[in-house]
Design a protein around this motif. Structure first.
Motif, PDB file in Angstrom:
ATOM      1  N   ASN A   1       7.726  57.144 -63.149  1.00 46.29           N
ATOM      2  CA  ASN A   1       7.963  58.305 -64.011  1.00 46.29           C
ATOM      3  C   ASN A   1       7.756  59.628 -63.279  1.00 46.29           C
ATOM      4  O   ASN A   1       8.321  60.658 -63.679  1.00 46.29           O
ATOM      5  CB  ASN A   1       7.032  58.259 -65.219  1.00 46.29           C
ATOM      6  CG  ASN A   1       7.478  57.251 -66.259  1.00 46.29           C
ATOM      7  OD1 ASN A   1       8.643  56.853 -66.296  1.00 46.29           O
ATOM      8  ND2 ASN A   1       6.557  56.824 -67.104  1.00 46.29           N
ATOM      9  N   GLU A   2       6.961  59.618 -62.228  1.00 46.55           N
ATOM     10  CA  GLU A   2       6.648  60.845 -61.491  1.00 46.55           C
ATOM     11  C   GLU A   2       7.522  61.051 -60.262  1.00 46.55           C
ATOM     12  O   GLU A   2       7.384  62.051 -59.564  1.00 46.55           O
ATOM     13  CB  GLU A   2       5.168  60.817 -61.052  1.00 46.55           C
ATOM     14  CG  GLU A   2       4.179  60.723 -62.195  1.00 46.55           C
ATOM     15  CD  GLU A   2       4.285  61.885 -63.160  1.00 46.55           C
ATOM     16  OE1 GLU A   2       4.489  63.027 -62.685  1.00 46.55           O
ATOM     17  OE2 GLU A   2       4.197  61.660 -64.382  1.00 46.55           O
ATOM     18  N   ILE A   3       8.416  60.125 -59.997  1.00 46.89           N
ATOM     19  CA  ILE A   3       9.189  60.177 -58.752  1.00 46.89           C
ATOM     20  C   ILE A   3      10.109  61.391 -58.715  1.00 46.89           C
ATOM     21  O   ILE A   3      10.694  61.794 -59.719  1.00 46.89           O
ATOM     22  CB  ILE A   3       9.993  58.867 -58.577  1.00 46.89           C
ATOM     23  CG1 ILE A   3      10.426  58.686 -57.119  1.00 46.89           C
ATOM     24  CG2 ILE A   3      11.210  58.831 -59.492  1.00 46.89           C
ATOM     25  CD1 ILE A   3      10.910  57.286 -56.812  1.00 46.89           C
ATOM     26  N   GLN A   4      10.228  61.999 -57.542  1.00 44.03           N
ATOM     27  CA  GLN A   4      11.129  63.130 -57.307  1.00 44.03           C
ATOM     28  C   GLN A   4      11.814  62.892 -55.964  1.00 44.03           C
ATOM     29  O   GLN A   4      11.207  63.076 -54.909  1.00 44.03           O
ATOM     30  CB  GLN A   4      10.363  64.456 -57.290  1.00 44.03           C
ATOM     31  CG  GLN A   4       9.780  64.862 -58.633  1.00 44.03           C
ATOM     32  CD  GLN A   4      10.844  65.192 -59.656  1.00 44.03           C
ATOM     33  OE1 GLN A   4      11.881  65.765 -59.308  1.00 44.03           O
ATOM     34  NE2 GLN A   4      10.608  64.851 -60.907  1.00 44.03           N
ATOM     35  N   SER A   5      13.065  62.470 -55.998  1.00 44.60           N
ATOM     36  CA  SER A   5      13.777  62.136 -54.773  1.00 44.60           C
ATOM     37  C   SER A   5      15.275  62.230 -55.013  1.00 44.60           C
ATOM     38  O   SER A   5      15.764  61.922 -56.103  1.00 44.60           O
ATOM     39  CB  SER A   5      13.409  60.709 -54.322  1.00 44.60           C
ATOM     40  OG  SER A   5      14.266  60.264 -53.288  1.00 44.60           O
TER      41      SER A   5
ATOM     42  N   ASP B   1      16.836  58.716 -55.910  1.00 41.88           N
ATOM     43  CA  ASP B   1      16.365  57.941 -57.054  1.00 41.88           C
ATOM     44  C   ASP B   1      16.596  58.711 -58.350  1.00 41.88           C
ATOM     45  O   ASP B   1      17.062  59.857 -58.336  1.00 41.88           O
ATOM     46  CB  ASP B   1      14.881  57.605 -56.903  1.00 41.88           C
ATOM     47  CG  ASP B   1      14.549  56.196 -57.392  1.00 41.88           C
ATOM     48  OD1 ASP B   1      15.076  55.817 -58.463  1.00 41.88           O
ATOM     49  OD2 ASP B   1      13.797  55.488 -56.703  1.00 41.88           O
TER      50      ASP B   1
ATOM     51  N   ASN C   1      15.155  60.737 -61.157  1.00 41.48           N
ATOM     52  CA  ASN C   1      13.947  61.539 -61.315  1.00 41.48           C
ATOM     53  C   ASN C   1      13.543  61.677 -62.778  1.00 41.48           C
ATOM     54  O   ASN C   1      14.389  61.693 -63.677  1.00 41.48           O
ATOM     55  CB  ASN C   1      14.156  62.937 -60.718  1.00 41.48           C
ATOM     56  CG  ASN C   1      14.377  62.896 -59.222  1.00 41.48           C
ATOM     57  OD1 ASN C   1      13.857  62.026 -58.531  1.00 41.48           O
ATOM     58  ND2 ASN C   1      15.139  63.842 -58.707  1.00 41.48           N
ATOM     59  N   GLY C   2      12.227  61.789 -63.002  1.00 40.16           N
ATOM     60  CA  GLY C   2      11.730  62.021 -64.347  1.00 40.16           C
ATOM     61  C   GLY C   2      11.458  60.755 -65.127  1.00 40.16           C
ATOM     62  O   GLY C   2      11.545  59.639 -64.616  1.00 40.16           O
TER      63      GLY C   2
ATOM     64  N   ASN D   1      21.707  61.789 -64.343  1.00 43.72           N
ATOM     65  CA  ASN D   1      20.612  62.149 -63.434  1.00 43.72           C
ATOM     66  C   ASN D   1      20.322  61.060 -62.405  1.00 43.72           C
ATOM     67  O   ASN D   1      19.239  61.000 -61.833  1.00 43.72           O
ATOM     68  CB  ASN D   1      19.337  62.465 -64.221  1.00 43.72           C
ATOM     69  CG  ASN D   1      18.710  61.230 -64.866  1.00 43.72           C
ATOM     70  OD1 ASN D   1      19.391  60.249 -65.158  1.00 43.72           O
ATOM     71  ND2 ASN D   1      17.410  61.281 -65.093  1.00 43.72           N
TER      72      ASN D   1
END
Length: 217
Positions: free
Chosen positions: A182-186, A189, A191-192, A208
């Motif tokens: 849930n915290e991934i930012q890439s 991938d 995100n969110g 997204n």
């Protein structure tokens, strides 16, 4: 005593090796499950986006109700049109000045109509009648759907958004790994906390997800 200590040491070594193996193996397996499930979810989201864009093309707005969207697909038609250049005599100009003047124009001819469901889904009614259901075993849920308008200058612009929480898609996976997801930012991938397409806060019909899952436009 020495033998007992050796046994205990070996037990500790084996336990630590098991923890190390799991620390590597579990995320790998999690990612395999995640990518497989995300691909299924995104496939449905693409169908939903196509249906919403067709609805807007025909009616001028997006649809925020699943039953109404399916009913639209059952009956709606696209107009097949052809644009052609033409010129015609400006009668007022000739009457006023006694000189011929021609006006260039573009004429749109309607050649016929084609079923929306045939155009988008090749007549496969099951495909669009079930596209709102999250296609993951063990998940009995529909995608969240919302549609409306936002103000841009003096205009009200139609918008829509469809989404599903990652936590639902990964309902049976390790909770810690889901929270990390849930915290991934890439850029590679999703995100969110949600897998989504469209937006209720900006004019946007993109998904997204990254390009690895196919077109997000």
């Amino acid at each position: 005593m020495r033998f007992v200590i050796q046994i205990l040491l070996w037990a500790v070594i084996i336990f630590l090796a098991y923890l190390t193996f799991n620390a590597v193996y579990e995320p790998i397996q999690f990612n395999k499950v995640k990518e497989k499930r995300y691909a299924k979810v995104i496939k449905n989201l693409k169908d939903i986006r196509s249906a919403e864009l067709a609805h807007k093309e025909v009616t001028g707005r997006f649809q925020g109700d699943w039953d109404s969207l399916v009913k639209f697909l059952d009956t709606a038609e696209f107009a097949i049109t052809q644009r052609r250049d033409t010129t015609y005599l400006d009668e007022e100009y000739k009457k006023t000045y006694g000189v011929d003047q021609y006006i260039e124009s573009v004429v749109t001819d309607t050649l016929g109509f084609v079923s929306v469901k045939d155009s988008l889904f090749q007549g496969n009614t099951q495909r669009y009648q079930n596209m709102m259901n999250v296609p993951i075993e063990g998940v009995d849920a529909k995608f969240d759907l919302e549609a409306g308008t936002i103000k841009k200058g003096e205009n009200n612009i139609p918008v829509f958004e469809v989404k599903i929480a990652k936590a639902k898609v990964l309902h049976d996976q390790d909770r810690t790994l889901v929270l990390q997801e849930n915290e991934i930012q890439s850029v590679d991938d999703v995100n969110g906390r949600y897998i989504s397409v469209g937006s209720m806060t900006e004019v946007n019909t993109s998904g997204n997800w990254p390009k690895v899952y196919g077109d997000n436009e």
